[in-house]
Motif scaffolding. Structure first.
Motif, PDB file in Angstrom:
ATOM      1  N   CYS A   1      18.276   6.389  14.870  1.00  0.00           N
ATOM      2  CA  CYS A   1      17.462   5.282  14.350  1.00  0.00           C
ATOM      3  C   CYS A   1      15.991   5.668  14.293  1.00  0.00           C
ATOM      4  O   CYS A   1      15.314   5.413  13.287  1.00  0.00           O
ATOM      5  N   ALA A   2      15.486   6.294  15.349  1.00  0.00           N
ATOM      6  CA  ALA A   2      14.079   6.709  15.375  1.00  0.00           C
ATOM      7  C   ALA A   2      13.798   7.743  14.293  1.00  0.00           C
ATOM      8  O   ALA A   2      12.775   7.681  13.597  1.00  0.00           O
ATOM      9  N   GLY A   3      14.711   8.691  14.126  1.00  0.00           N
ATOM     10  CA  GLY A   3      14.529   9.703  13.088  1.00  0.00           C
ATOM     11  C   GLY A   3      14.570   9.114  11.691  1.00  0.00           C
ATOM     12  O   GLY A   3      13.786   9.500  10.824  1.00  0.00           O
ATOM     13  N   ALA A   4      15.494   8.185  11.445  1.00  0.00           N
ATOM     14  CA  ALA A   4      15.598   7.559  10.125  1.00  0.00           C
ATOM     15  C   ALA A   4      14.324   6.802   9.769  1.00  0.00           C
ATOM     16  O   ALA A   4      13.795   6.924   8.654  1.00  0.00           O
ATOM     17  N   LEU A   5      13.816   6.010  10.697  1.00  0.00           N
ATOM     18  CA  LEU A   5      12.580   5.257  10.444  1.00  0.00           C
ATOM     19  C   LEU A   5      11.384   6.190  10.277  1.00  0.00           C
ATOM     20  O   LEU A   5      10.498   5.941   9.456  1.00  0.00           O
ATOM     21  N   ALA A   6      11.357   7.281  11.036  1.00  0.00           N
ATOM     22  CA  ALA A   6      10.275   8.255  10.886  1.00  0.00           C
ATOM     23  C   ALA A   6      10.328   8.915   9.517  1.00  0.00           C
ATOM     24  O   ALA A   6       9.292   9.143   8.885  1.00  0.00           O
ATOM     25  N   GLY A   7      11.539   9.207   9.034  1.00  0.00           N
ATOM     26  CA  GLY A   7      11.685   9.809   7.712  1.00  0.00           C
ATOM     27  C   GLY A   7      11.217   8.882   6.606  1.00  0.00           C
ATOM     28  O   GLY A   7      10.519   9.300   5.673  1.00  0.00           O
ATOM     29  N   ILE A   8      11.590   7.608   6.678  1.00  0.00           N
ATOM     30  CA  ILE A   8      11.171   6.642   5.662  1.00  0.00           C
ATOM     31  C   ILE A   8       9.659   6.485   5.664  1.00  0.00           C
ATOM     32  O   ILE A   8       9.008   6.436   4.608  1.00  0.00           O
ATOM     33  N   THR A   9       9.073   6.406   6.844  1.00  0.00           N
ATOM     34  CA  THR A   9       7.622   6.252   6.944  1.00  0.00           C
ATOM     35  C   THR A   9       6.885   7.431   6.324  1.00  0.00           C
ATOM     36  O   THR A   9       5.938   7.264   5.555  1.00  0.00           O
TER      37      THR A   9
END
Length: 367
Positions: A145-153
């Motif tokens: 989840c943290a990686g996915a949100l970091a990628g989108i940002t």
């Protein structure tokens, strides 16, 4: 005799005032602490280390990065295709030299430095927030989840640079043009020459007039290509074409990338066995796994980014239309075009990225 007795309470009163002033001073930093967290040395270290890691990783694999983009967007029905990794790299060197290997790398680094910096910093902060700053266990779903949100940002903050970089990467490649440019060839006495999308190409003089009909030398710069896209394809909005499929692909890619890397670190680099080659192996495997699983999104993103380049003949009304068109005309394998050179690129790229990030972060003193 009475003076010492009267002065003692006065001194005690002064001590109380002085002590109270010290207590006020002690409480001042506590009220400012929440505002200073975003400017902490640790956060700055994450940002700097991430930016350096991104620039190093992309420069190392710049020729393979450009080859991947060319193979993703070149027309399927052509005898002038870039086929094979080694033969394509030799052709690129023969036609354009070292500059061909580095074509688009300047804007790629300009994009990847803030992209990687934002990604690593966001990931580190989200891990802390999701675990309550160490109060909870950091499990695999949390990492994903943290990686996915970091990628989108990170992708939302740098997407226009990615689009322009893609245009520059294929602008000088000798990819066959579609009817738009081919019809212009007879008027300039080049009917016998194959139409090539080698904008301002350096192979031979016979190709340059055809290329000049597509791009001018001014267009082959970062700013020039940006202005061309905005001028001919709908303004600022055109710089964000393909953002949705990109975000859909980046979110699982980055999430799997970070989660795989940290999981592999526990297996390949246990305490006492954290050598350089082991760390590089963790990054290479993590990048290969995540890229293979999400590669169709990357192909879809590139197709959307070059839709406005009429010479390539791509016309899509959206991400779903592009997906249906690719599967209909090229089959499922069309979603994996360029995967092999991309894996050759991703393995050393991600390995370099994670290793450089850890190295710089440790050097800067961030835990």
């Amino acid at each position: 005799m009475t003076s010492p007795q009267t002065s003692a309470p006065a001194l005690r009163a002064e001590d109380k005032v002085e002590a109270s002033s010290h207590s006020v001073k002690m409480t001042e930093p506590e009220t400012k602490k929440p505002a200073d967290t975003w400017l902490s040395p640790q956060l700055s270290s994450y940002f700097i280390a991430g930016g350096i890691a991104g620039a190093a990783s992309r420069t190392v694999v710049s020729p393979l990065e450009r080859l991947k983009i060319i193979q993703q967007v070149q027309p399927a029905s052509s005898d002038k295709q870039y086929k094979g990794v080694w033969s394509s790299l030799v052709r690129m060197w023969r036609e354009e030299g070292f500059k061909g290997f580095m074509r688009g790398n300047g804007i790629n680094c300009l994009r990847i430095i803030p992209y990687s910096a934002v990604q690593f910093t966001t990931y580190e902060q989200l891990k802390k927030w999701f675990t309550g700053y160490g109060a909870k266990t950091l499990d695999t779903p949390t990492r994903l989840c943290a990686g996915a949100l970091a990628g989108i940002t990170s992708v939302c903050t740098t997407y226009p640079l990615d689009l322009v970089r893609s245009r520059l990467s294929i602008a000088t490649a000798s990819i066959p043009l579609q009817n738009t440019a081919a019809t212009a060839a007879p008027s300039i006495g080049a009917a016998a020459q194959p139409a090539l999308a080698s904008a301002y190409h350096t192979v031979s003089a016979s190709v340059r007039p055809v290329a000049a009909a597509v791009f001018t030398p001014q267009d082959l710069t970062m700013w020039g290509m940006t202005l061309k896209v905005m001028r001919e394809e709908g303004g600022v909005r055109a710089l964000y074409r393909g953002l949705v499929p990109t975000a859909m692909g980046v979110a699982p890619y980055v999430g799997i990338n970070f989660a795989s890397y940290e999981a592999l670190r526990g297996v390949i680099t246990p305490p006492g066995k954290s050598s350089v080659h082991r760390k590089l192996l963790c990054g290479a495997l993590a990048g290969s796994i995540s890229q293979t699983l999400t590669y169709p999104f990357d192909v879809l993103r590139r197709k959307m980014q070059v839709t406005g380049m009429n010479a390539l003949g791509y016309k899509y009304n959206g991400a779903l239309d592009a997906l249906r068109s690719i599967v209909r005309t090229e089959g499922i394998k069309g979603l994996y075009r360029g995967l092999w050179p991309n894996l050759l690129k991703v393995a050393p790229s991600i390995a370099t990225s994670f290793f450089t990030y850890e190295l710089v972060k440790d050097f800067l003193g961030a835990s």
